[in-house]
Design a protein around this motif. Structure first.
Motif, mmCIF file in Angstrom:
data_model
loop_
_atom_site.group_PDB
_atom_site.id
_atom_site.type_symbol
_atom_site.label_atom_id
_atom_site.label_comp_id
_atom_site.label_asym_id
_atom_site.label_seq_id
_atom_site.Cartn_x
_atom_site.Cartn_y
_atom_site.Cartn_z
ATOM 1 N N LEU A 1 -0.954 11.881 -0.492
ATOM 2 C CA LEU A 1 -0.411 10.587 -0.093
ATOM 3 C C LEU A 1 0.734 10.772 0.882
ATOM 4 C CD1 LEU A 1 -0.472 9.065 -3.655
ATOM 5 C CD2 LEU A 1 -2.165 8.792 -1.856
ATOM 6 N N SER B 1 0.807 -1.219 0.000
ATOM 7 C CA SER B 1 0.000 0.000 0.000
ATOM 8 C C SER B 1 0.840 1.269 0.000
ATOM 9 C CB SER B 1 -0.935 -0.001 1.218
ATOM 10 O OG SER B 1 -0.206 -0.112 2.420
ATOM 11 N N VAL B 2 2.172 1.142 -0.065
ATOM 12 C CA VAL B 2 3.028 2.322 -0.137
ATOM 13 C C VAL B 2 2.988 2.861 -1.565
ATOM 14 C CG1 VAL B 2 5.375 3.194 0.050
ATOM 15 C CG2 VAL B 2 4.537 1.555 1.711
ATOM 16 N N ASP C 1 -1.901 6.845 6.465
ATOM 17 C CA ASP C 1 -3.009 6.920 5.528
ATOM 18 C C ASP C 1 -2.986 8.237 4.771
ATOM 19 O OD1 ASP C 1 -4.022 4.451 6.153
ATOM 20 O OD2 ASP C 1 -5.299 5.202 7.753
ATOM 21 N N ASN D 1 -3.142 3.206 3.780
ATOM 22 C CA ASN D 1 -1.745 2.794 3.677
ATOM 23 C C ASN D 1 -1.379 2.105 4.979
ATOM 24 O OD1 ASN D 1 0.978 2.445 3.271
ATOM 25 N ND2 ASN D 1 1.497 4.602 3.446
ATOM 26 N N LYS E 1 3.362 1.359 -6.919
ATOM 27 C CA LYS E 1 3.643 0.850 -5.568
ATOM 28 C C LYS E 1 4.917 0.025 -5.501
ATOM 29 C CE LYS E 1 -1.245 0.562 -4.380
ATOM 30 N NZ LYS E 1 -2.287 -0.302 -3.835
#
Length: 1388
Positions: free
Chosen positions: A440, A40-41, A445, A464, A62
């Motif tokens: 982001l 999720s990065v 998150d 995230n 990602k």
């Protein structure tokens, strides 16, 4: 004792081939690795028209996967697709469409392209394929050798705004420029040039070029556009770069020109100004020569229209930005500037995510001085604003500002806004259509903000969960399935996440288990155009109930008019205000009263009329607008009924046609909307429908419906009033298993028509299988002249008319599958089959549209994504259910009613949730998590707390609400490092290892620094109740740190709070799943004992049930609790390694020690002599991240370079072993991500059908995966599961993978050599772990595509395979599908 460095190196070099190749047969276990939760990065973002010229698509890069998504009108990010890239993304960008392009592929017309550079060493151009629902490569351009060299091209991208030029830089010294050809084909690059040119013969010439050109690190670059209305005399394309020359303290702005005619790059000018450090250059769109130069503390607007004379025309200080207005309320009040510790943690985490040349230096000194000057950390321009460009940027304090540039007659004007919002510093910003801004955060998150009235309003979070620092896999009692509790994020955004498989479900209401014997559920509208449902119909074995839909479900059966003492077979809305009930003896038409609905008739009782078949019982029925269809069995008839008005409030049901069938029907499905009225189910479609799908012949005339028969078959029919019924298409169902035996139970249980880009039929069978039929390609397009519909007796062979009644219907003896004289019926093609269970499959559309996703009910509920190619389904995180129906009301517009365990469950499936993860904010950085089964609480170790009195604590957390029940502070300056649950007698205690020393724990060489620590023992005790019966809990630091966030649940839904009403539908509802706080037992954490320790305690683990192991620098101790004082710690033995110990694990008598250089070492403890002896050592140097023992002979270890390896002993006889014995590398796998936590899993990749149908080929396939499954969590937020396979399964899938990695439909889309990528950091010849992400693509293909993949000759594949399958032996598709279905079933 550990051997010396010289001895160890000698041992590794001289380990004999015979000893290293001997593997115990039981240890020869093969694995398949599958990423069940992608990272999720988000490191890169892009925006463009990728699916179609009108779509607004967002791309998240990602590192190891890319995700395509959209941001809806509600401000929620909705995922369209996500796919692994089988490589590492370094940068990506969108190439905008240019009118000069004329692609050879018409599907690329007017669509933007995605360009990516990766560790493959290639520049990859991708286009999105709507049919396959994924990205595909258009071309690959070789840049360099695969890998991550600093001096090779492939670090950073820049794209010219016109889409005609691309720049690619190395980390330092080099860059390349490319011009695109107009054809956009495989020869997509027209011209290319590198700077400086490669001159290898004369080093002095190379040095002279570098002295005047690029000699240092390239920080940033962008193209400088030229006004297309002005003539370009010098044919130069201008590129601006920020360069840090070697040895220079400040950076300079360099302008390079590419003279395309002369094919030469030269330095036009440079700009250097003493002052702050410049770090980014950003072009102002549509300005033709202006760019922002961002520096530490200020921003300069540069006029580069004359590249030879760059100058600054505007300057603003970032240290004196306008403050926020007083009434501005920030969404996250606790968000603030990172202090010294936070900054240090960010730097350490970055070093873990991107390892440098020396991986030993992960704990080096971190700069403790934070610059007082602000700097811009992210920015984004308003899309498609040609007149006055606007930029929103975020500074490192988390403040957001907008800057607007206006060009008018008075010259250039720059307007800077006040602070629009304050949150966390953002790594990336992306401004998209609709005024939405995706912000982001690197280790927390992100969020979607919206520009409204000069402010930024928070709309929704972007989840995230990285980094995952620890996890605990628990079979939690209330969930009936395994779930994972994970420590995620860093301070101040640290959180506890509950990760579940499948699509997330928000539970809204659960009734008592009083609904036994339900046979069907339906929701009905009062009018066709009503946005919400009005009635919920429940059918029982001998009863029917009608409930009103709203805040409360009220019984209105009598007011609606349905017969209450019959079993309803089907029901529906035939016309506005006219409801139909079909039961065994009749079809009943009802006009509800105003008591049941405000739009009902103004009478005291409903008006009803019925139609009765002649002495036959009805078996099936279906209702749609102005059409009723029923069928009978024995004899088999099909009746087509209509409704007409007789007088006010009086209607009659009349028969339009009926005919006799040769095969009994098993199901009927009528689309609720006519094909001529088709419309997408939502205002934002995840599938691009810009091109209307061509309809097959006949389906767009009259009423089209689909039936399933006992032949078995599926048939598509069309009914036209006054003309009759005709068969449009037929598909016979004949399936065989891998042994060639016919599969029984293939009768359709449910069928549905779907229209998304193409027309197809879904069929759920009674044996738990799911089928997809499609129209044959030759007849897929409507012919310009359709054959005229004639009565069914004329269009079908042997259709003898028996009689014609007054309604003009015909009684015909018809075989619905016989060929017609014209083009109809056509034979449907079976495209794909899947087994999703062993019970009948019911298909429940989520809306009335033709492209609506469906719920497929079998052994468990699945979400069937109709827009996907082939068959794509994902499990829903809910218990097995017998019935389901969508419920749409004003209060719950996306509700679904499941019938499970005799209870009605109203839930809302959170489609917008990109991950099925629940969040509990804890503050600080959660480092370790354990599950205490007796109290059913989570024990969490936190560091980097914002408390003035302590920076670390141990707390107990309620997994239902996320409430911190109790906590114990550590000493000031003390940091928690490790934690484990140990059993002392009949009691479980928590043993915590800490550090009392500041500074790094590891020297650059890998040796341990001299540090101090503590071992602390905590007990979890029950709280005693007071006399009044209430529970008193003392105030703890953890309770005050519980943050009041506007969104605890990640998708914007309020998390349940711990109250009597949060977990139950009502305070008196005894059937609710939740536990009321007043009635639950109270627990608290108590410190029982502590002792000083001769080093930092990085690892603790239990041993033999009566001991435990604890590390101290490069030493570890065998410890225990004496019988006379069970809460004191006694040391029994000590072992030492050469380097810092990172992990300890044990299985029975075996001890595995992982250090930061020598890898994994096996030890044995002799209780009588109280000595530790080293038995085996790692054959390779390895920086261990985590390690577990699967048994006494096998260790699974992850390293900090992104790989995982399985090591095993070559011999169990320890009396013949010596310290010179090496472990054997059984298999390895490069994940591309660092797994900081590895656990054993309890997943079994076995379908219930394997037992029920007896289709397991041999006992050899029964691998005990319940104890051998490995679960790994990574710093990028991924969850990867390693599943053991039998040798036969491994060899079969290995052969399939060898074909998939080279087939154009499934090969790595960034041009990586798949075998090279997955084998990194492992010696040549290491046995492979199969790539489940690659194999999963096989299930996404149609049957023909699957056959095409498997038909690739093995001899033509450039890959080494250990498979013993003969190259000439065909691989059966059904066997591969069945095996992959098992894996898919288990992991979902």
């Amino acid at each position: 004792m550990a051997v010396s460095e010289e001895e160890c190196s000698t041992t590794k070099s001289r380990s004999s081939p015979s000893s290293s190749s001997v593997v115990a047969p039981s240890k020869n276990v093969h694995y398949l690795a599958k990423c069940v939760l992608k990272g999720s990065v988000i490191l890169h973002v892009a925006y463009g028209h990728l699916r179609s010229p009108s779509s607004n698509d967002v791309v998240f890069g990602k590192e190891t996967s890319i995700e395509l998504l959209i941001i809806g009108e509600d401000g929620i990010a909705q995922s369209v697709c996500e796919q692994a890239v089988f490589g590492t993304i370094k940068d990506l960008a969108v190439i905008p469409w240019n009118k000069k392009f004329y692609p050879r592929n018409p599907q690329m017309l007017q669509k933007d392209l995605l360009v990516i550079i990766s560790d493959s060493g290639k520049l990859s151009f991708l286009t999105f394929c709507n049919e396959m629902h994924r990205f595909f490569p258009v071309a690959h351009v070789e840049l360099s050798h695969p890998g991550n060299s600093r001096h090779q091209l492939g670090r950073m991208l820049a794209v010219d705004p016109s889409g005609c030029f691309i720049a690619v830089s190395a980390y330092e010294d080099r860059l390349g420029l490319f011009s695109l050809s107009k054809s956009l084909g495989s020869d997509i690059i027209d011209k290319k040039i590198c700077y400086p040119p490669e001159i290898e013969d004369d080093p002095s010439t190379s040095r002279s070029i570098q002295s005047t050109g690029i000699n240092g690190t390239i920080w940033s670059m962008c193209f400088i556009s030229k006004d297309p209305s002005q003539p370009n005399k010098d044919h130069n394309t201008v590129l601006a770069i920020i360069l840090n020359r070697r040895g220079a303290l400040l950076n300079e702005l360099l302008l390079l020109g590419w003279n395309i005619r002369d094919h030469a790059i030269h330095v036009i000018s440079d700009f250097f100004e003493a002052g702050p450090l410049a770090h980014n250059i950003v072009e102002v769109p549509h300005s033709y020569g202006f760019a922002f130069l961002f520096r530490i503390g200020d921003a300069l607007l540069m006029d580069l229209r004359d590249p030879q004379n760059p100058c600054c025309v505007y300057r603003t200080s970032l240290n004196f930005l306008p403050p926020a207005v007083e009434e501005q309320h920030f969404v996250e009040e606790s968000c603030k500037v990172h202090d010294v510790d936070d900054e240090g943690l960010f730097n350490v985490a970055e070093s873990l995510l991107e390892l440098g040349d020396d991986p030993m230096c992960i704990d080096g000194d971190v700069a403790d001085v934070k610059s007082p000057s602000k700097h811009v950390c992210s920015w984004s321009w308003e899309p498609e604003n040609d007149n006055s460009p606007k930029m929103i940027f975020c500074v490192d304090t988390g403040e957001f500002f907008m800057i607007e540039i206006a060009f008018d007659s008075d010259g250039l004007k720059v307007n800077l806004s006040e602070c629009l919002y304050k949150g966390q510093p953002c790594k990336e910003l992306l401004w998209v259509e609709g005024g939405f801004l995706a912000a982001l955060v690197e280790m927390g998150d992100g969020m979607v903000l919206k520009v409204e009235n000069g402010r930024l309003m928070h709309m929704s979070p972007i989840q995230n969960i990285a980094p995952i620092l620890d996890m605990s896999v628990v079979d939690y009692h209330d969930e009936k399935r395994d779930q994972m509790f994970a420590c995620c994020g860093v301070a101040p955004e640290g959180s506890l996440r509950i990760i579940r498989s499948g699509i997330s479900v928000e539970k809204l209401l659960r009734t008592a288990p009083i609904y036994q014997g339900i046979t069907g559920t339906w929701t009905l509208r009062m009018k066709v155009t009503d946005p919400y449902h009005s009635f919920l119909v429940l059918s029982f074995v001998e009863e029917t109930r009608v409930l009103s839909v709203g805040l409360s479900f009220t019984d209105v059966t009598d007011s609606v008019g349905f017969l209450p003492d019959v079993c309803t077979l089907a029901c529906g809305l035939v016309h506005d205000g006219l409801l139909i009930q079909i039961y065994q003896n009749a079809v009943r038409l009802c006009l509800p009263t105003q008591v049941a609905h405000s739009e009902g008739i103004p009478q005291s009782s409903p008006v009803c009329t019925s139609w009765f078949p002649d002495y036959i019982s009805i078996s099936l029925g279906a209702v749609a607008d102005n059409l009723i269809i029923v069928s009978t069995s024995n004899p088999c008839f099909l009746y087509i009924l209509g409704v007409r008005s007789v007088s006010e409030y009086h209607y009659e049901i009349y028969e339009m046609q009926h005919l006799r069938l040769q095969s009994e029907l098993s199901c009927i499905s009528i689309p609720q909307k006519r094909l001529a009225e088709r419309k997408s189910s939502s205002h934002i479609s995840l599938v691009d429908n810009s091109t209307v799908a061509a309809l097959p012949v006949g389906v767009d005339i009259g009423y089209t419906f689909v039936i399933g028969t006992h032949r078995p078959s599926v048939e598509i029919l069309s009914f036209v009033p006054e003309e009759g019924l005709r068969v449009l298409a037929s598909g016979k169902i004949s399936l065989t298993n891998t042994m060639g035996t016919a599969i029984s139970g293939c009768i359709p249980q449910d069928v549905r028509l779907v229209l998304v880009d193409q027309f197809y039929v879904l069929a759920g069978l009674r044996n738990g299988m799911l089928l997809r039929f499609e129209w044959p390609p030759a007849s897929n397009m409507s012919s310009p002249k359709l054959p005229s519909h004639s009565p069914i007796s004329a269009s079908l062979i042997n259709a003898n008319t028996v009689t014609v009644n007054s309604f003009g219907s015909q009684i015909c003896s018809v075989n619905l599958s016989e060929k017609t004289m014209d083009v109809l019926p056509v034979n449907l093609q079976l495209i794909a089959t899947r087994r999703i269970g062993i019970t009948p499959v019911f298909l429940v559309p989520l809306s009335d549209s033709f492209d609506a996703d469906m719920i497929a009910l079998s052994d468990r509920p699945w979400l069937l994504q109709t827009a996907r190619h082939s068959l794509a389904y994902t499990s829903i995180s809910f218990q097995p259910s017998t019935h389901a129906t969508p419920v749409c009301s004003a209060e719950c517009p996306k509700g679904i009613l499941f019938v499970s365990e005799n209870s009605l469950n109203l839930v809302e499936m959170v489609h917008s949730k990109r991950l099925n993860v629940q969040k509990f904010h804890l503050g600080g950085t959660p480092r370790k998590v354990l599950y205490h089964s007796e109290s059913r609480l989570l024990v969490v170790m936190r560091t980097e707390l914002s408390s003035d009195t302590c920076s670390s604590d141990i707390c107990c957390v309620d997994p239902l609400s996320g409430t911190v029940i109790s906590s114990q502070k550590l000493q000031p300056g003390e940091t928690g490092k490790s934690m484990e649950l140990l059993r002392v007698g009949k009691e479980q205690v928590v043993v915590v290892g800490t550090s009392l020393s500041s500074g790094p724990a590891i020297m650059p060489s890998g040796e341990a620094e001299s540090t101090k620590g503590r071992l602390i023992v905590f007990c979890i005790d029950r709280m005693q109740n007071s006399d009044s019966g209430s529970v008193t809990i003392c105030s703890k630091v953890g309770l005050s740190s519980q943050r009041t966030s506007p969104f605890q649940e990640i998708v914007g839904y309020a998390t349940e709070q711990m109250s009597s009403s949060s977990l139950c539908s009502s305070p008196d509802d005894a059937s609710c799943d939740g536990v009321k706080l007043e009635e639950s037992e109270a627990w608290y954490l108590r410190q029982a004992y502590s002792t000083a320790w001769p080093g930092m305690v990085l690892a603790i683990c239990p041993y033999l049930g009566r001991y435990f192991l604890a590390s101290a620098g490069n030493a570890f101790y065998v410890c225990g609790f004496p019988i006379d004082n069970s809460l004191r710690i006694k040391k029994f033995a000590i072992g030492r390694t050469r380097f810092m110990i990172m992990s300890l694990t044990a299985h029975f008598t075996r001890i595995a020690v992982g250090d930061c250089r020598d890898g994994v070492l096996f030890y044995s403890y002799h209780e009588q002599s109280k000595k530790l002896e080293q038995i085996y050592c790692d054959p390779s140097q390895r920086l261990v991240a985590d390690c577990i023992l699967m048994d006494v002979d096998t260790a699974v270890v992850s390293d900090r370079k992104g790989s995982i390896a399985v090591l095993s002993c070559s011999d169990r006889r320890e009396d013949n072993a010596s310290p010179e014995s090496n472990l054997t590398l059984s298999c390895g796998y490069h994940m591309g991500e660092i797994a900081m936590s590895i656990r054993k899993g309890t997943f079994i990749h076995k379908l219930p059908a394997d037992d029920a149908l007896g289709e397991c080929p041999s006992p050899n396939t029964n691998v005990d995966s319940s104890h051998n499954t490995i679960i790994a969590s990574t710093l990028l937020g991924s969850i990867i599961i390693f599943i053991p396979l039998s040798r036969e399964e491994y060899e079969l899938l290995e052969a399939v993978q060898a074909k998939l990695v080279v087939h154009p439909l499934t090969a790595p889309m960034l041009g990586n050599d798949h075998n090279e990528f997955r084998s990194r950091e492992n010696p040549v010849g290491t046995p492979k772990i199969l790539d489940g992400d690659m194999l999963a693509q096989f299930l996404e293909l149609t049957s023909k595509q699957q056959e095409a993949v498997l038909s690739l000759p093995l001899g033509s594949l450039d890959t080494k395979s250990s498979s013993k399958l003969s190259p000439s032996s065909p691989i059966p598709v059904s066997q591969v599908v069945q095996l992959l279905e098992r894996v898919h079933y288990a992991l979902n």
